[in-house]
Design a protein around this motif. Structure first.
Motif, PDB file in Angstrom:
ATOM      1  N   UNK A 147       0.838  -1.193   0.000  1.00 46.30           N
ATOM      2  CA  UNK A 147       0.000   0.000   0.000  1.00 46.30           C
ATOM      3  C   UNK A 147       0.876   1.246   0.000  1.00 46.30           C
ATOM      4  N   UNK A 148       0.397   2.268  -0.689  1.00 46.80           N
ATOM      5  CA  UNK A 148       1.159   3.509  -0.817  1.00 46.80           C
ATOM      6  C   UNK A 148       1.356   4.153   0.544  1.00 46.80           C
ATOM      7  N   UNK A 149       2.610   4.426   0.841  1.00 52.43           N
ATOM      8  CA  UNK A 149       2.967   5.095   2.102  1.00 52.43           C
ATOM      9  C   UNK A 149       4.347   5.708   1.929  1.00 52.43           C
ATOM     10  N   UNK A 150       4.432   7.031   2.063  1.00 56.24           N
ATOM     11  CA  UNK A 150       5.713   7.693   1.856  1.00 56.24           C
ATOM     12  C   UNK A 150       6.175   7.501   0.423  1.00 56.24           C
ATOM     13  N   UNK A 151       7.395   6.942   0.271  1.00 55.72           N
ATOM     14  CA  UNK A 151       7.925   6.695  -1.072  1.00 55.72           C
ATOM     15  C   UNK A 151       7.430   5.387  -1.666  1.00 55.72           C
ATOM     16  N   UNK A 152       6.764   4.563  -0.866  1.00 54.65           N
ATOM     17  CA  UNK A 152       6.331   3.250  -1.342  1.00 54.65           C
ATOM     18  C   UNK A 152       5.067   3.372  -2.205  1.00 54.65           C
ATOM     19  N   UNK A 153       5.020   2.654  -3.325  1.00 58.76           N
ATOM     20  CA  UNK A 153       3.821   2.688  -4.173  1.00 58.76           C
ATOM     21  C   UNK A 153       2.830   1.599  -3.782  1.00 58.76           C
ATOM     22  N   UNK A 154       1.616   1.691  -4.305  1.00 51.84           N
ATOM     23  CA  UNK A 154       0.710   0.550  -4.280  1.00 51.84           C
ATOM     24  C   UNK A 154       1.304  -0.547  -5.151  1.00 51.84           C
ATOM     25  N   UNK A 186       3.605  -7.903 -12.040  1.00 51.00           N
ATOM     26  CA  UNK A 186       3.730  -7.040 -10.875  1.00 51.00           C
ATOM     27  C   UNK A 186       3.415  -5.625 -11.339  1.00 51.00           C
ATOM     28  N   UNK A 187       2.436  -4.982 -10.672  1.00 48.40           N
ATOM     29  CA  UNK A 187       1.912  -3.697 -11.119  1.00 48.40           C
ATOM     30  C   UNK A 187       2.035  -2.695  -9.976  1.00 48.40           C
ATOM     31  N   UNK A 188       2.504  -1.500 -10.276  1.00 53.56           N
ATOM     32  CA  UNK A 188       2.719  -0.474  -9.246  1.00 53.56           C
ATOM     33  C   UNK A 188       2.074   0.838  -9.666  1.00 53.56           C
ATOM     34  N   UNK A 189       1.676   1.640  -8.673  1.00 55.15           N
ATOM     35  CA  UNK A 189       1.180   3.000  -8.936  1.00 55.15           C
ATOM     36  C   UNK A 189       1.545   3.885  -7.763  1.00 55.15           C
ATOM     37  N   UNK A 190       1.845   5.161  -8.070  1.00 58.44           N
ATOM     38  CA  UNK A 190       2.280   6.113  -7.042  1.00 58.44           C
ATOM     39  C   UNK A 190       1.692   7.480  -7.343  1.00 58.44           C
ATOM     40  N   UNK A 191       1.027   8.063  -6.362  1.00 60.46           N
ATOM     41  CA  UNK A 191       0.435   9.395  -6.527  1.00 60.46           C
ATOM     42  C   UNK A 191       1.510  10.466  -6.520  1.00 60.46           C
ATOM     43  N   UNK A 192       1.346  11.422  -7.402  1.00 60.47           N
ATOM     44  CA  UNK A 192       2.208  12.596  -7.453  1.00 60.47           C
ATOM     45  C   UNK A 192       1.346  13.748  -7.945  1.00 60.47           C
TER      46      UNK A 192
END
Length: 308
Positions: A147-154, A186-192
């Protein structure tokens, strides 16, 4: 009026596990790309129509459809102009808040003009042909593992199984690979803010067949793919997205020998738009341009996912 506006805004924006608000259109873009899962008990029915135009000058082997819009044609030097229409029905269901099941049922229509070319690169014959039929049904499961937290993506891990329901070997136009396939991703997403960056890595193993009449043993090449892109909110109901997608298909092996010119490298630049019509329906439109000789020249996708 202000109260109504606030209600619309709160309905259009949900909060991710990391606490960052995302507009509805961005969330639906991520769901369509597999970067976000449905909640428990939620359904999405996604009818999609795709058109791809493909022109190629290759030496190929009959009957193998490894990628959705790549078909290996007849043995011999040929110039092929192909238009492929795929009407697919996607069904997604949230088993748990972090576990999703999905099925995709494609129906393919294909029209092509095949020109035979001699050693002097002079056309010697031309035929046109068309056909339609069921493609290879795809089943998959996705689970969120981070789960997204700090620099870590979903992070989402997915596994899929491709059937061989589509006609393949022995047909002038193939609608399936003729082989079972097992896919992991493996799929990732990160808010910016105001954008979300997403990407994926995937590997597909295509199983060998030893019972193909007239051809013997055939093992299609495995597929390695990756993508990277971004979705940007224009409003709470509208988002645009851009991505680069690349898939590499290893050589097909027939009776222990590599098939000539069967290595495939497809790369596409895609741009799309998502419009969240209301809380249940949205429209996805995307256009992809091929960047390599193995890629479709242009692909257009239009989908209308409906959630329940």
């Amino acid at each position: 009026k202000k109260e109504n506006s606030d209600n619309e805004k709160s309905a259009a924006v949900e909060t991710t596990a990391g606490g960052a608000p995302r507009p509805e259109a961005v969330e639906r873009t991520l769901q369509q790309r597999g970067s976000m899962l449905l909640g428990k008990g939620k359904w999405v029915i996604d009818p999609t129509t795709s058109w791809a135009h493909f022109s190629s000058n290759k030496i190929n082997l009959q009957g193998v459809v490894i990628l959705d819009v790549f078909t290996i044609g007849l043995i011999g030097a040929q110039e092929i102009n192909r238009d492929i229409f795929v009407q697919s029905l996607g069904i997604k269901y949230g088993l748990l808040n972090n576990l999703q099941a999905e099925m995709k049922i494609p129906f393919r229509s294909q029209y092509e003009r095949v020109t035979s070319i001699n050693a002097s690169n002079v056309p010697t014959d031309e035929i046109t042909r068309s056909s339609a039929g069921l493609g290879d049904i795809d089943l998959s499961m996705s689970r969120q593992i981070g789960w997204e937290e700090g620099w870590k993506p979903d992070l989402i891990a997915a596994v899929g199984f491709k059937t061989r329901t589509g006609d393949s070997y022995g047909h002038d136009i193939a609608f399936g690979s003729g082989h079972y396939g097992l896919r992991t991703a493996l799929i990732a997403s990160k808010s910016s803010d105001p954008a979300v960056i997403f990407g994926s890595l995937s590997y597909t193993h295509n199983f060998e067949r030893t019972d193909i009449e007239g051809l013997g043993d055939i093992k299609p090449g495995d597929v390695v793919g990756y993508s990277i892109g971004t979705a940007i909110a224009l409003s709470y109901q509208t988002a645009i997205n851009f991505s680069f997608d690349n898939s590499v298909v290893m050589k097909t092996v027939r009776n222990g020998v590599n098939v000539l010119d069967s290595f495939v490298n497809t790369a596409n630049f895609r741009t799309g738009l998502n419009w969240a019509i209301d809380e249940r329906k949205s429209v996805n439109v995307s256009v992809s341009l091929g960047l390599t000789k193995d890629s479709p020249d242009v692909t257009v996708d239009v989908g209308v996912p409906i959630s329940f």
